[in-house]
Enzyme design. Structure first.
Site, PDB file in Angstrom:
ATOM      1  CG  HIS A 109       4.971   1.411   2.615  1.00 23.84           C
ATOM      2  ND1 HIS A 109       4.409   2.587   2.198  1.00 23.84           N
ATOM      3  CD2 HIS A 109       4.547   0.927   3.812  1.00 23.84           C
ATOM      4  CE1 HIS A 109       3.391   2.933   2.958  1.00 23.84           C
ATOM      5  NE2 HIS A 109       3.570   2.276   3.895  1.00 23.84           N
ATOM      6  NE  ARG A 151       2.407   7.116   8.884  1.00 22.51           N
ATOM      7  CZ  ARG A 151       1.343   6.555   8.610  1.00 22.51           C
ATOM      8  NH1 ARG A 151       1.418   5.386   7.904  1.00 22.51           N
ATOM      9  NH2 ARG A 151       0.127   7.153   8.932  1.00 22.51           N
ATOM     10  CG  ASP A 157       1.637   5.295   4.519  1.00 19.62           C
ATOM     11  OD1 ASP A 157       1.528   4.153   4.947  1.00 19.62           O
ATOM     12  OD2 ASP A 157       2.731   5.768   4.910  1.00 19.62           O
ATOM     13  CG  HIS A 161      -0.096   0.108   2.514  1.00 20.30           C
ATOM     14  ND1 HIS A 161       0.641  -0.742   3.085  1.00 20.30           N
ATOM     15  CD2 HIS A 161       0.150   1.229   3.260  1.00 20.30           C
ATOM     16  CE1 HIS A 161       1.108  -0.451   4.113  1.00 20.30           C
ATOM     17  NE2 HIS A 161       0.796   0.920   4.284  1.00 20.30           N
TER      18      HIS A 161
HETATM   19 FE   FE2 Z   1       1.982   2.063   5.641  1.00 20.10          FE
END
Ligand code: FE2
Length: 305
Positions: A261, A277, A113, A111
């Site tokens: 990723h 993140r 983000d 996917h």
């Molecule tokens: Fe992710």
């Protein structure tokens, strides 16, 4: 400014994807040249890695702000982050236990983000604090390479297609009631072009992913499944990927417009794992025909106030 201050080295990690950057100290502010070199490496290699950067939230955010405006931590999980750091999304082993019942981990999908938003984040910056002794590598794939690897007739077909992306629990997940409620309360549903023209490089990238894309618009469900399967096969070709082995102090900074990723699925609950993140505000994707994405439900993912 001394030469030493800009002695950045960029070491590619595979033929298409990923480069390790050394020669910077992220406990100090970056100068303009350093920012330009890091941005250029990120645009060229789609994901860049740093090692031995033992930094805290403030340094992490200063780094992020050199490249864009941080979004809120997550469009759905606003209660989780540290209230003092509303733009930092913690990725902890125990969070997954809380979100899904049972074994704790679902089969992850490739996917990018938050592509269910009309303006998915331009980039993500993930910093590792605690890493298990083994397991937990992350993989990225270059979606420009995936697009360019398609034959010319398939590229032409993809160029004209649109697809719907939705935020929903992963397949087969036994999501907790609270998780389901959050998704129902704040639906995120967007129609994106299947091929995205990158706003900085002008490159075309394959812009579907099995994490969020539900179907291609205007064709039959059967055709949609087959075509998406073909595109997903292309995304996950090993030659377009890089696999990163995290250490404490590692940072990955990726172009969320030109990569997908894969979260690790080889973690156990025996070892702690803590990462943080920050995502940067992205623009609304545009297809090769100039048509922008359309929000079908939900709010744009704007800068944190
Ligand atoms: Fe992710």
């Amino acid at each position: 400014m001394t030469l030493a201050a800009t002695a950045i080295s960029v070491q590619p990690q595979s033929g298409w994807t990923g480069a390790e950057i050394s020669g910077v100290d992220l406990t100090a502010p970056l100068n303009e040249e350093q920012v330009a070199e890091i941005r250029a490496a990120m645009l060229r290699w789609k994901v860049v890695f740093f090692r031995d950067q033992f930094i805290g939230h403030d340094d992490h955010l200063r780094f992020a702000r050199a490249f864009g405006a941080p979004t809120p931590a997550h469009p759905l999980f606003d209660a989780i982050p540290d209230p003092n750091y509303s733009t930092i999304y913690p990725i902890f082993r125990d969070r997954f236990k809380a979100r899904f019942r049972g074994s704790g981990f679902d089969k992850p999908n490739w996917h990018a983000d938050v592509t269910a938003a009309v303006n998915p984040p331009a980039a993500s910056i993930l910093r590792a604090e605690v890493i298990p002794p083994y397991g937990g590598d992350t993989q990225w794939a270059n979606t420009v390479a995936a697009y360019e690897g398609l034959s010319a007739p398939l590229r032409r077909l993809a160029d004209g297609l649109r697809a719907v992306h939705r935020f929903s629990p992963p397949d087969g997940a036994t999501a907790t009631d609270d998780y389901r409620r959050r998704i129902q309360d704040r639906p995120l549903l967007t129609e994106h072009p299947v091929v995205r023209v990158h706003p900085e490089t002008g490159e075309k990238a394959l812009y579907v992913n099995p994490g969020f894309t539900t179907h291609i618009v205007g064709i039959s469900p059967h055709e949609s499944r087959r075509l998406l399967g073909l595109f997903y096969d292309e995304l996950a070709r090993p030659e377009y990927t890089v696999r990163f082995k995290w250490e404490a102090g590692s940072i990955a900074f990726w172009d969320n417009r030109a990569t997908v990723h894969l979260a690790p699925s080889d973690l156990t609950l025996d070892h702690d794992r803590r990462l943080y993140r920050v995502t940067l505000v992205g623009d609304v994707p545009v297809g090769p025909d100039g048509r922008a994405s359309i929000a079908l439900d939900g709010e744009p993912f704007e800068a944190a106030s």
